[in-house]
Design a protein around this motif. Structure first.
Motif, PDB file in Angstrom:
ATOM      1  N   ARG A  10       3.881 -48.677  38.093  1.00 34.37           N
ATOM      2  CA  ARG A  10       4.469 -48.111  36.881  1.00 34.37           C
ATOM      3  C   ARG A  10       3.494 -47.152  36.207  1.00 34.37           C
ATOM      4  NH1 ARG A  10       6.780 -52.507  32.889  1.00 34.37           N
ATOM      5  NH2 ARG A  10       7.846 -52.902  34.858  1.00 34.37           N
ATOM      6  N   ARG A  66      16.420 -41.565  41.221  1.00 32.29           N
ATOM      7  CA  ARG A  66      16.142 -42.854  41.845  1.00 32.29           C
ATOM      8  C   ARG A  66      17.321 -43.345  42.677  1.00 32.29           C
ATOM      9  NH1 ARG A  66      14.667 -48.521  38.947  1.00 32.29           N
ATOM     10  NH2 ARG A  66      16.932 -48.498  38.630  1.00 32.29           N
ATOM     11  N   SER A 238      10.171 -46.981  42.241  1.00 32.53           N
ATOM     12  CA  SER A 238      10.704 -48.186  42.874  1.00 32.53           C
ATOM     13  C   SER A 238      12.005 -48.626  42.198  1.00 32.53           C
ATOM     14  CB  SER A 238       9.671 -49.313  42.768  1.00 32.53           C
ATOM     15  OG  SER A 238      10.251 -50.559  43.100  1.00 32.53           O
ATOM     16  N   LYS A 239      12.901 -49.195  42.993  1.00 32.27           N
ATOM     17  CA  LYS A 239      14.175 -49.696  42.474  1.00 32.27           C
ATOM     18  C   LYS A 239      13.984 -50.876  41.519  1.00 32.27           C
ATOM     19  CE  LYS A 239      17.283 -47.228  44.874  1.00 32.27           C
ATOM     20  NZ  LYS A 239      18.385 -46.447  44.273  1.00 32.27           N
ATOM     21  N   SER A 240      12.813 -51.468  41.530  1.00 30.28           N
ATOM     22  CA  SER A 240      12.573 -52.638  40.684  1.00 30.28           C
ATOM     23  C   SER A 240      12.110 -52.273  39.277  1.00 30.28           C
ATOM     24  CB  SER A 240      11.521 -53.547  41.337  1.00 30.28           C
ATOM     25  OG  SER A 240      10.270 -52.877  41.430  1.00 30.28           O
ATOM     26  N   GLU A 241      11.875 -50.990  39.034  1.00 27.96           N
ATOM     27  CA  GLU A 241      11.369 -50.574  37.718  1.00 27.96           C
ATOM     28  C   GLU A 241      12.504 -50.441  36.699  1.00 27.96           C
ATOM     29  OE1 GLU A 241       8.423 -50.491  36.785  1.00 27.96           O
ATOM     30  OE2 GLU A 241       7.221 -50.368  38.618  1.00 27.96           O
ATOM     31  N   ASN A 242      12.191 -50.720  35.454  1.00 31.23           N
ATOM     32  CA  ASN A 242      13.126 -50.597  34.336  1.00 31.23           C
ATOM     33  C   ASN A 242      13.133 -49.137  33.872  1.00 31.23           C
ATOM     34  OD1 ASN A 242      14.210 -50.519  31.648  1.00 31.23           O
ATOM     35  ND2 ASN A 242      13.889 -52.722  31.483  1.00 31.23           N
ATOM     36  N   LEU A 243      14.146 -48.382  34.281  1.00 33.05           N
ATOM     37  CA  LEU A 243      14.163 -46.942  34.003  1.00 33.05           C
ATOM     38  C   LEU A 243      14.216 -46.594  32.516  1.00 33.05           C
ATOM     39  CD1 LEU A 243      16.298 -45.113  36.733  1.00 33.05           C
ATOM     40  CD2 LEU A 243      13.836 -45.109  36.400  1.00 33.05           C
ATOM     41  N   GLU A 407      23.024 -48.911  39.314  1.00 31.95           N
ATOM     42  CA  GLU A 407      21.698 -48.330  39.551  1.00 31.95           C
ATOM     43  C   GLU A 407      20.715 -48.760  38.465  1.00 31.95           C
ATOM     44  OE1 GLU A 407      18.460 -46.564  41.005  1.00 31.95           O
ATOM     45  OE2 GLU A 407      20.368 -46.807  42.069  1.00 31.95           O
ATOM     46  N   GLN A 410      19.362 -52.402  38.662  1.00 30.71           N
ATOM     47  CA  GLN A 410      18.407 -52.787  39.701  1.00 30.71           C
ATOM     48  C   GLN A 410      17.030 -53.080  39.125  1.00 30.71           C
ATOM     49  OE1 GLN A 410      18.511 -51.255  43.697  1.00 30.71           O
ATOM     50  NE2 GLN A 410      20.116 -49.820  43.130  1.00 30.71           N
ATOM     51  N   GLY A 411      16.672 -52.362  38.077  1.00 28.81           N
ATOM     52  CA  GLY A 411      15.371 -52.627  37.456  1.00 28.81           C
ATOM     53  C   GLY A 411      15.493 -53.300  36.108  1.00 28.81           C
ATOM     54  N   SER A 412      16.725 -53.412  35.618  1.00 27.71           N
ATOM     55  CA  SER A 412      16.978 -54.015  34.311  1.00 27.71           C
ATOM     56  C   SER A 412      18.308 -54.766  34.372  1.00 27.71           C
ATOM     57  CB  SER A 412      17.019 -52.919  33.227  1.00 27.71           C
ATOM     58  OG  SER A 412      17.272 -53.464  31.960  1.00 27.71           O
TER      59      SER A 412
END
Length: 445
Positions: A10, A66, A238-243, A407, A410-412
């Protein structure tokens, strides 16, 4: 084709994306607009409008990037429907062309920053700095070429070894340089008046049309919106991040650096005025606002005695770093397309595309009297706002709402219950396009 790169953390993304946003527009453009629009009143309005306008459009770019994990052309196409495919391709190519146009004149100005910094070093060594600071075609060609080589070399090494590696190194240096220069300038005679102007808003001016339009424009353009740079950087997240949180962090960093730049440049202007340098004309207008960095501030450095050359060297090093962190994101837009959609090996793509844009920079240099301002106006006042509107159209009107939500989830995972989701989709669908259209009309008024 080699696997796509991705930011390793991040922090790496925030520093790279902030570096893209934090360029000459913040450290050069922001203080000039502050000085021309009532000091603190402009700062207050700019901060508010960054989150009202720039942040929602920034999120549109990040989420498209993303989702698609590709270059701008294929990213916009990925969120489109069959009937909008031609517009999607146009938007992607147009963004790529605009990023290239901006780099073509940006690199020239950045080259001037580099040459002024080297001129300060020459003065420290007891040599003449005249050639380095005087306008000439030869100087513009040489130092824009130097700047292109630095930019291309970084982009050629990819995301992890190029963009991330150098962004995470250059951004801390940039911040430290700004703080060091702020402390030095704050101790000089005349700085107190600059601080007063900067930190005390005249709220009677906050709603003046000219100030509001300038603040909206600064908020939009300072975040590198409308050319696909944030879309490309979003594709490396990364798809795991909170955009939503990532986007807010980048917007906050952009504001923070702009405010710091004002804390440096505005007091420096009043120090210069205290030392006899003319800053404002009889009507109270800023003199040579576009040339402030190259005329007014060097005059200030000249009044500082032996310390002047050191301060000048540090200042132009700061400006060069800020320019470089932005230029690598601009070049990445067409390079990502060349390597991913056209299958050209990345290093080769970087040098081919970079050389092609440099060739257009040479055309600008040889025709600077009329072409330079024309390219700036077309790219920043026309193309960027229109492309920003199109990004809003694809996120708000074309992309299926359930896919957009999936989408973001995925991160949130709980984003659907947040204030962000309750406001942002409708806001980016209706409000942002209307504001940008108003900006566009005003800029041609």
């Amino acid at each position: 084709m080699a696997a796509r790169g991705e930011f390793s953390s991040r922090t790496a993304f925030v520093l790279a994306a902030s570096g893209s946003a934090i360029g000459l527009g913040n450290i050069w453009g922001f203080p000039i607009k502050v000085a021309s629009n009532g000091g603190g009143a402009f700062v207050f309005t700019y901060i508010i409008l960054t989150f009202l306008l720039a942040y929602p459009i920034l999120m549109a770019e990040l989420v498209i990037g993303r989702y698609a994990k590709s270059d701008t052309v294929r990213s916009v196409n990925a969120v489109s429907t069959p009937g909008f495919r031609p517009l999607a391709f146009l938007t992607g190519y147009w963004g790529m062309l605009t990023a290239s146009l901006i780099l073509s004149f940006y690199a020239i100005v950045a080259g001037w920053m580099v040459s002024h910094g080297i001129g300060a070093v020459a003065e420290l060594l007891g040599q003449s700095q005249t050639w380095f600071v005087a306008d000439s075609v030869a100087r513009s060609i040489l130092f824009s070429a130097v700047f292109y080589v630095l930019t291309i070399a970084i982009v050629a090494n990819g995301v992890a070894s190029g963009i991330e590696k150098w962004s995470t190194r250059l951004m801390p240096v940039l911040i430290l340089l700004i703080i060091a220069l702020i402390i030095y300038i704050a101790m000089q005679p005349g700085a107190a008046e600059g601080w007063r102007v900067y930190l005390q808003p005249d709220f009677s001016k906050v709603l003046e049309p000219g100030l509001v339009v300038d603040a909206l424009s600064q908020a939009f353009f300072s975040l590198s919106l409308g050319v696909g740079t944030m879309m490309i950087y979003g594709s490396y997240v990364s798809k795991s991040e909170n955009l939503p949180k990532l986007g807010a962090t980048v917007a906050g960093m952009d504001i923070g650096i702009a405010v710091l730049a004002g804390m440096l440049v505005i007091p420096a202007m009043y120090v210069a005025q205290h030392n006899g340098v003319v800053i404002y004309d009889d009507a109270g207008n800023l003199i040579e606002s576009g040339r402030l960095i190259f005329n007014v501030l060097p005059s200030l450095f000249d009044t500082m005695g032996g310390a002047g050359a050191v301060v000048a060297m540090l200042f132009f090093a700061l400006m060069s770093i800020a320019a470089l962190t932005s230029s690598i994101s601009m070049l990445e837009v067409p390079v990502a397309y060349a390597s991913e959609s056209r299958g050209i090996q990345r290093k080769k793509a970087a040098w081919l595309v970079g050389s092609g844009i440099f060739a257009f920079s040479l055309v600008i240099i040889f025709n600077a009297a009329w072409l330079f301002d024309w390219v700036v106006r077309i790219a920043t006042e026309f193309s960027e706002p229109l492309i920003g509107i199109l990004f809003c159209v694809f996120v708000g009107w074309v992309w299926q709402r359930d896919k957009l939500l999936q989408e973001l989830k995925q991160g949130s995972p709980h984003v659907e219950r947040t204030l962000f989701w309750k406001i942002w989709p409708t806001y980016v669908k209706f409000v942002c396009p209307l504001i940008v259209i108003g900006l566009l009309i005003r800029s041609f008024g």
